[in-house]
Design an enzyme around this catalytic site. Structure first.
Site, PDB file in Angstrom:
ATOM      1  N   THR A 254       0.849  -1.185   0.000  1.00 32.53           N
ATOM      2  CA  THR A 254       0.000   0.000   0.000  1.00 32.53           C
ATOM      3  C   THR A 254       0.883   1.233   0.000  1.00 32.53           C
ATOM      4  O   THR A 254       1.988   1.229   0.553  1.00 32.53           O
ATOM      5  CB  THR A 254      -0.935   0.017   1.218  1.00 32.53           C
ATOM      6  OG1 THR A 254      -0.165   0.087   2.427  1.00 32.53           O
ATOM      7  CG2 THR A 254      -1.808  -1.229   1.247  1.00 32.53           C
ATOM      8  N   GLY A 255       0.393   2.294  -0.639  1.00 32.68           N
ATOM      9  CA  GLY A 255       1.228   3.487  -0.774  1.00 32.68           C
ATOM     10  C   GLY A 255       2.480   3.186  -1.566  1.00 32.68           C
ATOM     11  O   GLY A 255       3.564   3.672  -1.239  1.00 32.68           O
TER      12      GLY A 255
ATOM     13  N   GLY B 295       8.333   6.965  -2.933  1.00 27.68           N
ATOM     14  CA  GLY B 295       9.021   6.857  -1.658  1.00 27.68           C
ATOM     15  C   GLY B 295       9.371   5.427  -1.285  1.00 27.68           C
ATOM     16  O   GLY B 295       9.816   4.631  -2.117  1.00 27.68           O
ATOM     17  N   ILE B 296       9.176   5.091  -0.019  1.00 27.13           N
ATOM     18  CA  ILE B 296       9.526   3.772   0.495  1.00 27.13           C
ATOM     19  C   ILE B 296       8.740   2.679  -0.216  1.00 27.13           C
ATOM     20  O   ILE B 296       9.279   1.623  -0.546  1.00 27.13           O
ATOM     21  CB  ILE B 296       9.283   3.711   2.018  1.00 27.13           C
ATOM     22  CG1 ILE B 296      10.333   4.550   2.744  1.00 27.13           C
ATOM     23  CG2 ILE B 296       9.307   2.265   2.519  1.00 27.13           C
ATOM     24  CD1 ILE B 296      10.074   4.717   4.238  1.00 27.13           C
TER      25      ILE B 296
ATOM     26  N   SER C 251       7.838   3.440  12.590  1.00 31.85           N
ATOM     27  CA  SER C 251       8.718   4.619  12.571  1.00 31.85           C
ATOM     28  C   SER C 251       9.450   4.712  13.897  1.00 31.85           C
ATOM     29  O   SER C 251       8.929   4.284  14.937  1.00 31.85           O
ATOM     30  CB  SER C 251       7.897   5.895  12.367  1.00 31.85           C
ATOM     31  OG  SER C 251       8.705   7.053  12.559  1.00 31.85           O
TER      32      SER C 251
ATOM     33  N   TYR D  83       1.004  11.638  15.319  1.00 29.50           N
ATOM     34  CA  TYR D  83       1.690  10.756  14.381  1.00 29.50           C
ATOM     35  C   TYR D  83       2.438   9.649  15.118  1.00 29.50           C
ATOM     36  O   TYR D  83       2.362   8.468  14.752  1.00 29.50           O
ATOM     37  CB  TYR D  83       2.667  11.564  13.522  1.00 29.50           C
ATOM     38  CG  TYR D  83       3.516  10.719  12.603  1.00 29.50           C
ATOM     39  CD1 TYR D  83       2.985  10.184  11.438  1.00 29.50           C
ATOM     40  CD2 TYR D  83       4.848  10.444  12.907  1.00 29.50           C
ATOM     41  CE1 TYR D  83       3.760   9.401  10.586  1.00 29.50           C
ATOM     42  CE2 TYR D  83       5.630   9.663  12.067  1.00 29.50           C
ATOM     43  CZ  TYR D  83       5.079   9.146  10.911  1.00 29.50           C
ATOM     44  OH  TYR D  83       5.848   8.364  10.092  1.00 29.50           O
TER      45      TYR D  83
END
Length: 250
Positions: A12-13, A17-18, A138, A151
């Protein structure tokens, strides 16, 4: 022989980026990859970059359950099953306590927590026994950072998910791990401050926190994800793997 030969993965996403870097690493190791994202033009560019024969892009919002259902339907129709889920989609947002708006809370938790939970849950019927689930956490789930409490809380939730789901899924021999990057040079980070000047300050600050005195590369996260997705980590489950240049370790 690639480490992921014959495997089908969902990221997903995965359009930048990553997520994009991980898709490239997975494909290089022999996997077929489904990537999701909200912006069609960015998804299309990612497909071109990865290579059309080994990837399918599905336009979807990670926070919308109907979109998640659609993703699973496409995967089931095209490939029948999944072996790897990398729940990578996430958004940033900052506000200090005393000034946190409800919308910021709802937006971040919808994508970073609710979206991850229901992506994994809805993938379970087509996820092969012995599969691998990777949650993109993270370092901020472990560190206190000014203005980042909402976050950071979402990333701490993912660490807890990995622990609990490891137990929930043990009978199916599905491994669940949390991959926690430090500061990584991505398009999202480059706009994290809202303005170019503020974003540069954020990036410089994160680089200075690293023992290596630099930001990480998205490809470095992708390589770590290959480890967690492959049989190289066959005795690894329930962990948080930090790929952070030492930022959260000292």
């Amino acid at each position: 022989m690639g480490k992921l030969d014959g495997k089908v993965a969902l990221i997903t996403g995965g359009s930048e980026g990553i997520g994009l870097a991980t898709a490239q690493e997975f494909v290089a190791e022999g996997a077929y990859v489904f990537i999701t994202g909200r912006r069609k033009e960015v998804l299309d560019a990612a497909v071109e970059q990865i290579g059309k024969k080994q990837v399918t892009a599905i336009q979807a919002d990670a926070a919308k359950l109907d979109d998640i259902d659609h993703v699973m339907q496409v995967i089931k129709k095209e490939k029948g099953q999944l072996h790897i889920v990398f729940a990578n989609a996430g958004i940033l947002g900052f506000a200090p306590l005393g000034s946190i708006p409800e919308k910021l809370f709802d937006d971040i938790f919808d994508v970073n927590v609710k979206g991850v939970l229901f992506t994994v849950q809805k993938a379970l019927p087509i996820l092969a026994d012995g599969g691998s689930i990777i949650l993109n956490g993270s370092i901020w789930g472990s560190k206190g950072t000014q203005g980042a409490s909402v976050y950071s809380a979402t990333k701490a939730a993912l660490r807890s998910f990995a622990r609990c789901w490891t137990v929930d899924l043990k009978d199916r021999k599905i491994r669940v791990n949390c991959l926690s990057p430090g500061g990584i040079d991505t398009p999202m980070l480059r706009t994290a401050g809202g303005t170019k000047e503020s974003s540069e300050k954020v990036m410089n600050y994160l680089a200075s926190m690293s023992v290596m005195n630099r930001l990480g590369y998205a490809s470095e996260i992708g390589k770590a994800a290959v480890f967690l997705a492959s049989d190289d980590s066959s005795y690894v489950t329930g962990i948080e793997l930090f790929v952070d240049g030492g930022t959260a370790q000292i």
